[in-house]
Scaffold this motif. Structure first.
Motif, PDB file in Angstrom:
ATOM      1  N   PRO A  47      54.670  56.916   0.002  1.00  0.00           N
ATOM      2  CA  PRO A  47      53.871  56.168   0.984  1.00  0.00           C
ATOM      3  C   PRO A  47      52.942  57.057   1.808  1.00  0.00           C
ATOM      4  CG  PRO A  47      56.100  55.322   0.962  1.00  0.00           C
ATOM      5  CD  PRO A  47      56.099  56.547   0.081  1.00  0.00           C
ATOM      6  N   CYS A  48      53.424  58.231   2.223  1.00  0.00           N
ATOM      7  CA  CYS A  48      52.571  59.163   2.971  1.00  0.00           C
ATOM      8  C   CYS A  48      51.421  59.657   2.104  1.00  0.00           C
ATOM      9  CB  CYS A  48      53.396  60.343   3.476  1.00  0.00           C
ATOM     10  SG  CYS A  48      54.539  59.938   4.811  1.00  0.00           S
ATOM     11  N   ASN A  49      51.730  59.930   0.844  1.00  0.00           N
ATOM     12  CA  ASN A  49      50.716  60.374  -0.101  1.00  0.00           C
ATOM     13  C   ASN A  49      49.647  59.303  -0.299  1.00  0.00           C
ATOM     14  OD1 ASN A  49      50.080  60.836  -3.410  1.00  0.00           O
ATOM     15  ND2 ASN A  49      50.125  62.651  -2.142  1.00  0.00           N
ATOM     16  N   ILE A  50      50.079  58.043  -0.368  1.00  0.00           N
ATOM     17  CA  ILE A  50      49.158  56.922  -0.556  1.00  0.00           C
ATOM     18  C   ILE A  50      48.253  56.757   0.663  1.00  0.00           C
ATOM     19  CG2 ILE A  50      49.035  54.398  -0.719  1.00  0.00           C
ATOM     20  CD1 ILE A  50      51.597  54.595  -2.488  1.00  0.00           C
ATOM     21  N   ILE A  51      48.837  56.782   1.854  1.00  0.00           N
ATOM     22  CA  ILE A  51      48.041  56.636   3.084  1.00  0.00           C
ATOM     23  C   ILE A  51      46.994  57.741   3.175  1.00  0.00           C
ATOM     24  CG2 ILE A  51      48.119  56.740   5.613  1.00  0.00           C
ATOM     25  CD1 ILE A  51      50.849  55.375   5.472  1.00  0.00           C
ATOM     26  N   THR A  52      47.394  58.958   2.849  1.00  0.00           N
ATOM     27  CA  THR A  52      46.458  60.093   2.886  1.00  0.00           C
ATOM     28  C   THR A  52      45.309  59.886   1.909  1.00  0.00           C
ATOM     29  OG1 THR A  52      48.257  61.609   3.483  1.00  0.00           O
ATOM     30  CG2 THR A  52      46.248  62.595   2.605  1.00  0.00           C
ATOM     31  N   SER A  53      45.594  59.291   0.744  1.00  0.00           N
ATOM     32  CA  SER A  53      44.561  59.107  -0.272  1.00  0.00           C
ATOM     33  C   SER A  53      43.454  58.172   0.196  1.00  0.00           C
ATOM     34  CB  SER A  53      45.188  58.565  -1.563  1.00  0.00           C
ATOM     35  OG  SER A  53      45.586  57.212  -1.419  1.00  0.00           O
ATOM     36  N   PHE A  54      43.741  57.305   1.154  1.00  0.00           N
ATOM     37  CA  PHE A  54      42.736  56.366   1.646  1.00  0.00           C
ATOM     38  C   PHE A  54      41.890  56.962   2.776  1.00  0.00           C
ATOM     39  CE2 PHE A  54      45.416  53.301  -0.539  1.00  0.00           C
ATOM     40  CZ  PHE A  54      44.513  52.344  -0.978  1.00  0.00           C
ATOM     41  N   GLN A  55      42.195  58.181   3.186  1.00  0.00           N
ATOM     42  CA  GLN A  55      41.453  58.798   4.287  1.00  0.00           C
ATOM     43  C   GLN A  55      40.154  59.428   3.794  1.00  0.00           C
ATOM     44  OE1 GLN A  55      42.849  58.548   7.669  1.00  0.00           O
ATOM     45  NE2 GLN A  55      43.799  57.033   6.320  1.00  0.00           N
ATOM     46  N   ILE A  56      39.253  58.574   3.330  1.00  0.00           N
ATOM     47  CA  ILE A  56      37.948  59.026   2.863  1.00  0.00           C
ATOM     48  C   ILE A  56      36.879  58.144   3.486  1.00  0.00           C
ATOM     49  CG2 ILE A  56      38.861  59.862   0.656  1.00  0.00           C
ATOM     50  CD1 ILE A  56      37.743  57.330  -0.638  1.00  0.00           C
ATOM     51  N   ALA A  57      35.638  58.613   3.453  1.00  0.00           N
ATOM     52  CA  ALA A  57      34.531  57.830   3.990  1.00  0.00           C
ATOM     53  C   ALA A  57      34.371  56.553   3.170  1.00  0.00           C
ATOM     54  CB  ALA A  57      33.244  58.643   3.959  1.00  0.00           C
TER      55      ALA A  57
END
Length: 306
Positions: A47-57
């Motif tokens: 879940p942490c990995n997934i949330i981080t993956s969405f942190q893009i412009a």
């Protein structure tokens, strides 16, 4: 897609799997410890990995490609469900349930994320998170029904909505669309936990390999299943992407994730619901080892086609 980078990624993953194999053989990782690792990966690290993956412009082109990936994944799950219903009718029930589940539910959730990130970077991880939504839903519905009587629909909905990875995708989408920034300490903490995905996942798979009996692993049934799981399914995805002119990264990512081996949960559910757990483990291990050999071939084909 960098083939050389893929070889380095695979060597690293084999090394980490070897460490997991060694730790299990030395009883440093016990059966109980492996269960803890599994829960830790599914409930916290992924879940942490997934949330981080969405942190893009936020980019509309990214959104459009993400929708393409989601549609591909939905169609693929229906295709896999059809295959599982028709191809294993003559196989004994205790083995048939394993082959059906392994066809519908691949190991893309564990192996797919690190491979997607290694091949395509953060955008690959983002698309992988979207791609996995239909599979995570099927795992709690049709997947479980192969081992048990069809579960109550209300319970299915509850399990899907409460699954940590689904919740993480929902949070990630909100953060990406709104462009809200998490507090620095929280963002770094989530990123740090998510960064453990590859290492912990490979250690877990290595520990599973250590418990598998390698004798009689290759049989007519496992060969047919492997052909379906690692060749037929990704070939169908690639043909569909080519015919409908899917964006290159979205197409490549979809084919790579479609070529993942049988999910590690196959053996776990077989043990829980009195299936043939030895056969299940052999299917998982055999397809995992062959997928590592076939993945570079798929990447070469993808580079030529897209």
């Amino acid at each position: 897609m960098e083939i050389q980078g893929l070889f380095h990624l695979q060597l690293m993953m084999f090394l980490l799997m070897g460490v997991g194999f060694f730790l299990r053989k030395k009883q440093i990782v016990t059966s109980e410890g492996r269960k803890v690792l599994t829960d830790l990966i599914v409930d916290v690290i992924l879940p942490c990995n997934i949330i981080t993956s969405f942190q893009i412009a936020f980019d509309w082109s990214v959104l459009q490609a993400g929708i393409q990936v989601l549609v591909i994944s939905l169609i693929l799950q229906m295709f896999c469900t059809l295959i599982s219903a028709t191809c294993y009718r003559k196989v004994p029930k205790r083995q048939r349930m394993i082959l059906q589940y392994g066809t519908v539910c691949s190991n893309a959730g564990f192996l797919g994320n690190p491979i997607a990130e290694g091949l395509y970077g953060s955008i690959g991880l983002l698309y992988a998170s979207i791609y996995l939504i239909p599979q995570r839903i099927v795992m709690w519905s049709a997947g479980v029904s192969y081992f048990t009587e069809s579960p109550n629909r209300k319970e299915i909905v509850k399990k899907v909505l409460r699954h940590p990875c689904i919740i993480a995708v929902e949070i990630g989408i909100v953060l990406m669309v709104t462009q809200l920034k998490l507090p620095t300490f929280l963002a770094r903490g989530i990123s740090s936990l998510g960064g453990c995905t590859t290492a912990i996942t490979m250690l877990l798979i290595g520990s599973i390999l250590a418990d598998c009996g390698l004798s009689n692993m290759v049989s007519g049934i496992t060969l047919i299943f492997t052909l379906i799981r690692l060749v037929l399914i990704p070939a169908a995805v690639m043909a569909g992407c080519y015919l409908f002119h899917v964006e290159a990264i979205a197409a490549g990512l979809s084919v790579v994730l479609a070529a993942m081996p049988a999910g590690t949960t196959t053996a776990i559910l077989a043990a829980k619901y009195h299936g043939d757990e030895v056969f299940a483990t052999q299917c998982v291990v055999f397809t995992t080892l062959l997928s590592m050999a076939l993945l570079p071939i798929w990447c070469i084909v993808l580079n030529a086609v897209f």
